[in-house]
Design an enzyme around this catalytic site. Structure first.
Site, mmCIF file in Angstrom:
data_model
loop_
_atom_site.group_PDB
_atom_site.id
_atom_site.type_symbol
_atom_site.label_atom_id
_atom_site.label_comp_id
_atom_site.label_asym_id
_atom_site.label_seq_id
_atom_site.Cartn_x
_atom_site.Cartn_y
_atom_site.Cartn_z
ATOM 1 C CE LYS A 149 45.608 36.439 46.412
ATOM 2 N NZ LYS A 149 44.641 35.650 47.196
ATOM 3 C CB SER B 253 46.524 34.773 50.457
ATOM 4 O OG SER B 253 45.448 34.451 49.609
ATOM 5 C CB SER C 230 42.480 34.372 50.478
ATOM 6 O OG SER C 230 43.239 33.420 51.185
#
Lengths: 488, 504, 93
Positions: free
Chosen positions: B83, B158, B182
């Site tokens: 990420k 997210s 997330s």
């Protein structure tokens, strides 16, 4: 206009002192914490606030901060936490300073200091807390940019907040001097105002004499020397007094001290700046302070200079003056005590250290720490004089040579050729020579003039270039001449 | 065509074994995934940065390592997508924000360094909601990611890019970060497994902070076993992170597998509320039934503070974020606006660099911490947080784990919730409580809607029960018997709402 | 939250907002804060505010220097790197 009786006002002062702790590394990262260095050479991802970096507390900083608290007789909290103080400035990389807000490490202590000869006062210390220093923003004159150096960002500080217990600029100065000495003797910091390891802000207010309620307080920043503490306070008190006496009011504000003018001026009020939005730093869980750590630090706390001074005076019989001079700086006290430990009685040690060594240091503009001559070397020299190998005067000259060159006592005495002549036969020969040459003085002696002996002694000393042992010379003269008066 | 056979593309552990035993080269593995990404990521947009040459070089280095006789490394040759809020040295790390455009960190996050040390291949940087603020990846400053199962829908957020990458077979493993859900919510929406570890079990050093007392790095994979594999590599004490637990992971990882017989599974009444879609509720109830059939016992629970988790969560995270994001000012890194005065430079740099959601949250947090409001908002939220922790502690005296849906709905269409922040916040209703209490939680696929959209079930456990919970989940996974393989985005229904949304 | 309050907060947070933005944010933030009012329903008398699980204790690190090998590289990450310094526009005093 009839002269009105103006209200008399008295000042009320409290000092906030920041002191840089003498650790090897910064408070929350492993960068070196010393003074100086090329700009931005002592930086890392943590103190430059790179995204994703995290703080880790330095063990020694915690020790030194606790030591400051103990030296100021504070209570040390069992648990302590850090808070974020949020504001924007280019010398503050994270956009917040890691500090301590409502649970400072140390609280409710005091500093005992001398207000005048013999009279001491206790000023209360509200709190001592830990925080990280900011970097430096340089504003070159006329330039449209500022330059930022983050070497100092993250260096460990303690903030020592004094209550408004100081009643005059002179008292404030005395308090600061005593605090500096205390911190230096405790070994926590160099406390050098020029290098910035000691910084001082003052909170000043005035009130009618006899009033107990405090007046509006004004904070003064940018005081960068001991001398300026008094200058700034004197000006500010006069300014406030004038304002109040002419019917005005004091505005609560922060003012900056201007060195060249000797005045304080209002600082531009930063827009909504003072809402620091303190909250506990979520990157640092609560720290438990082990009582064993505090005890260990308490036991290891070096003797304060006041206690030393009293000890030198009462246990060792030194004069007040000597005790003061010898406890002016920790290095001096250390040297002096080492001389005593190496075998000199305290009074003699005091004379030699205070009278000779310190004098030489002042003259040569040197620091004690840079001296090659050790306490043991000094003791060697004094013992040589005691054994009669050197006259007292010669010893002083030899010491000077030792201090100048770093030579040991025996070598220095040799090189100056100051070793006393104590050989009776060679001295005897010189005495005989002089007696032959100075017939008139001998005649005076024979005539009953006792003091002629001293003149003869002087002549022999001169003949030996001052190296003759005066006692032995006198003995030999008496031997050869007998008592004053006609020869028997 | 895929280079790797299905038994490898469904199991990262199998890949590591195959590379270790030299049945396949790390290079072949990398090429397989690079080809898939090249073919499909134009539509999915899971990656913000993917450097085939660098990846191939890393894979080649692993092959040399194996050839030299070093077969250690639990992740040997396994690609792991990262990420883009995790620092990768010298490789752009943007947090999907314009304010970090072209930022190349000078260091690797601890979790990245551990993956490399274990022989893993860092496989690109994945898309996210800007600074991890969001539940759909629509808040990215560089365009949204599409759900590989249905390209007209969000992948969740997210960590939408990471979840989509695993779901679409661009990488067998991925790292995400979980602050309020997330990792778990996108895992649920994309049909993969996602773990939020116990707070402090995985280092945050190098994770670009959103809300420091809640952020955790979490693994994503196609199945529970692979999730465990990645967790074993990244977890464990890190002296660089003061919030890292001084817990030895090894005994936790080796704890014996609990049997389902006699397991007490807590089922909170508050998780069966109106906002939960019927198909989601049905899928989770099927899990309950499977567990009961295997000998587990359902324990009804009351968790009355559940509805308060979201406002608590949003007050805490926005307060911490408003402070964590203060460093983004253009002075030391990132783009800076042209301005002749400092305050103006700060104001413009940040206004131009941050998206709307980020600005909103910074302002909320600044407000909650400001003088006069601190007690009513920030302090109050920390007190409610404490009560939520107490509520869970109490619940775990009655049960071993808590079961419920991960998200109230399956993946929603791109754009549907983007204009209503509060609607978006409600996606976190089941995932916000665990982070507030510092507890571990895991989402596993447990079925699909009639339209083929994945549904996730969430397990929550006491502190440090991560591996026990993973083992229970593995048993449940077997009972569910779903086909956990990457999907081909090409076969998902085509988007019906015109061109790709740019995410703001 | 009204426009004036939004401006105050935006200034504290160093966010330069356009006028249209101020109004838009004002209504959104008002809605969000309204939602937060829900927390008043929770009794919190005597509950200690907590950020971390109680078993987490702050660690210390030994006072040993660990210099970063490339400080110049850190300066050069800045768009305003000027020799050894970070350059910024002047603060208006």
């Amino acid at each position: 206009m009839a002269a009105e009786t103006k209200t008399a006002f008295e000042p009320v002062i409290g000092l906030e002192v920041h002191c840089q702790l003498a650790t090897k590394t910064k408070l929350f990262c492993g960068c070196e914490a010393g003074f100086g260095g090329q700009p931005n050479s002592r930086i890392c991802p943590i103190c430059t606030a790179q995204p994703g970096s995290l703080p880790v507390l330095d063990d020694e900083a915690l020790n030194l901060a606790i030591t400051v608290g103990l030296a100021l007789s504070c209570t040390i909290r069992a648990k302590t936490k850090f808070d974020r103080k949020n504001y924007f400035y280019p010398d503050l990389p994270k956009g917040y300073q890691i500090s301590q807000y409502d649970e400072p490490l140390c609280e409710h202590g005091f500093l005992e200091f001398e207000v005048e000869k013999g009279a001491t006062k206790r000023a209360r210390v509200l709190r001592v807390h830990m925080e990280e220093d900011a970097g430096k923003a340089l504003h070159p004159e006329g330039a449209s940019s500022s330059l930022v150096d983050l070497n100092r960002a993250g260096v460990p500080l303690v903030e020592i907040v004094g209550m408004p217990d100081l009643a005059s600029p002179a008292e404030a100065s005395a308090y600061l001097q005593a605090l500096r000495r205390l911190l230096r003797f405790a070994g926590v910091s160099e406390c050098d105002m020029e290098k910035g390891s000691l910084r001082c802000d003052a909170n000043v207010s005035i009130r009618p004499v006899g009033e107990t309620k405090l007046g509006t307080k004004v904070e003064i920043k940018n005081i960068n020397s001991f001398r300026n503490v008094e200058r700034a306070l004197v000006f500010e008190i006069a300014r406030q007094t004038e304002a109040m006496q002419s019917g005005g009011k004091i505005v609560q504000e922060t003012r900056s001290f201007r060195d060249t003018e000797g005045t304080t001026v209002s600082m531009r009020v930063k827009e909504s700046a003072d809402d620091y939005r303190y909250f506990p730093d979520p990157d640092l869980p609560v720290f438990e302070i082990d009582p064993a750590r505090v005890e260990r630090l308490r036991k290891a706390l070096p003797e304060s200079f006041l206690v030393k001074r009293a000890r030198y005076r009462d246990a060792w019989g030194l004069t007040e003056y000597d005790a003061r001079v010898l406890t002016e700086e920790p290095a001096t006290a250390r040297f002096f005590e080492a001389v005593v430990a190496a075998g000199l009685p305290p009074k003699a040690a005091a004379n030699w250290v205070q009278g000779e060594v310190l004098g030489w240091l002042t003259e040569s503009k040197r620091e004690l720490e840079t001296l090659q001559t050790t306490p043991a070397d000094l003791v060697d020299l004094v013992k040589m004089a005691e054994r009669g190998e050197l006259s007292h005067l010669a010893a002083k000259k030899v010491l000077r040579q030792m201090l100048d060159t770093g030579a040991k006592a025996a070598a220095a005495a040799q090189s100056l050729d100051l070793l006393q002549i104590r050989d009776a036969s060679s001295l005897g020969a010189t005495v005989d020579e002089v007696l032959q040459q100075e017939a008139k003085i001998v005649g005076d002696y024979r005539g009953g003039k006792e003091t002629a002996l001293n003149a003869l002694l002087g002549r022999v000393m001169r003949a030996t270039k001052g190296k003759g042992d005066p006692n032995l010379i006198k003995e030999l003269l008496l031997q050869k001449l007998g008592p004053a008066g006609p020869a028997k | 065509m895929a280079r790797l056979p299905p038994e490898l593309t469904r199991s990262a552990r199998a890949i590591a074994d195959a590379v270790r035993s030299r049945k396949v080269s790390a290079r072949d593995v990398a090429d397989h995934y690079l080809e898939r990404a090249a073919r499909h990521d134009g539509t999915v947009h899971a990656f913000l940065h993917l450097d085939p040459a660098a990846i191939r070089a890393e894979a080649d280095a692993v092959d040399r390592r194996v050839a030299a006789g070093d077969a250690s490394g639990a992740l040997l040759g396994v690609p792991v997508a990262i990420k883009d809020n995790l620092c990768t040295r010298g490789v752009p790390t943007t947090c999907a924000s314009k304010i970090l455009a072209d930022y190349r960190p000078p260091y690797d996050a601890t979790v990245v360094a551990r993956i490399r040390a274990a022989g893993g291949v860092v496989f690109g940087k994945t898309n996210l909601d800007e600074f991890a603020m969001g539940a759909s990846t629509e808040n990215s400053g560089y365009g949204t990611t599409r759900n590989p199962r249905d390209l007209a829908r969000v992948p969740g957020g997210s960590s939408g890019g990471s979840a989509a990458a695993v779901a679409a077979g661009f990488a067998p493993l991925a790292l995400g970060s979980d602050t309020g859900g997330s990792v778990r919510q996108p895992a649920s929406l994309c049909g993969v497994v996602g773990l939020r570890p116990t707070y402090g079990l995985v280092s945050r050093y190098g994770l670009i902070a959103f809300a420091s007392s809640l952020d955790q790095v979490g693994p994503l994979a196609l199945n529970v076993d692979d999730t465990m594999l990645l967790m074993e590599v990244i977890g464990g004490h890190d002296p660089r992170d003061s919030t890292s637990r001084k817990v030895d992971l090894a005994p936790l990882a080796k704890a014996p597998a609990p049997t389902l017989a006699g397991l007490k599974v807590g089922v909170p009444a508050e998780y069966k509320v109106e906002g939960v879609e019927p198909e989601v509720r049905a899928a989770v109830e099927r899990c309950e039934q499977l567990l009961v059939k295997a000998g587990a016992r359902l324990v009804p629970l009351a968790l009355p503070l559940t509805p308060y988790a979201i406002p608590t969560y949003y007050l805490v995270v926005t307060s911490e974020a408003s402070s964590n994001l203060a460093r983004f000012d253009g002075v030391r890194y990132g783009p800076r606006a042209d301005a002749r005065e400092l305050s103006h430079m700060y104001g413009l740099t940040r206004a131009q660099g941050f998206g709307d959601e980020v600005k909103r949250r910074i302002m909320l947090g600044t407000f909650a911490l400001s003088a006069g409001y601190f007690d009513a908002y920030y302090k109050k939220s920390l007190q409610v947080r404490q009560r939520i922790l107490q509520e869970f502690t109490e619940a775990f005296t009655k049960c071993d784990f808590v079961l419920g849906p991960t998200a109230p709905t399956a993946a929603f269409p791109i754009g549907e919730k983007a204009s209503d922040p509060v609607q978006m916040y409600l996606c976190d209703v089941f995932t916000a409580p665990a982070p507030l209490a510092g507890l571990p939680a895991l989402s596993i696929p447990c079925g699909t809607t009639k339209g083929g959209l994945p549904i996730g079930a969430q397990l929550q456990g006491p502190a440090c029960s991560d591996f026990r919970m993973l083992r229970v989940a593995r048993e449940l996974e077997k009972l569910l018997a779903l086909d956990l393989v990457p999907c081909d985005p090409a076969s998902a229904p085509a988007p019906t709402n015109g061109g790709a949304s740019r995410g703001r | 939250m009204d426009g004036a309050e939004v401006r105050r907060i935006a200034s504290l947070a160093r966010l330069e907002l356009a006028d249209a933005e101020v109004d838009r944010f004002a209504s959104q933030l008002t809605a969000i804060l309204g939602y937060f009012e829900k927390l008043r329903e929770v009794a919190t008398e005597g509950v200690p505010p907590a950020s971390h699980p109680p078993e987490l204790k702050g660690p210390v690190r030994p006072d040993v220097a660990a210099p970063w090998p490339d400080p110049a590289g850190l300066v050069n990450l800045s768009r305003g790197a000027e020799g050894e310094f970070f350059r910024v526009p002047r603060v208006l005093e």
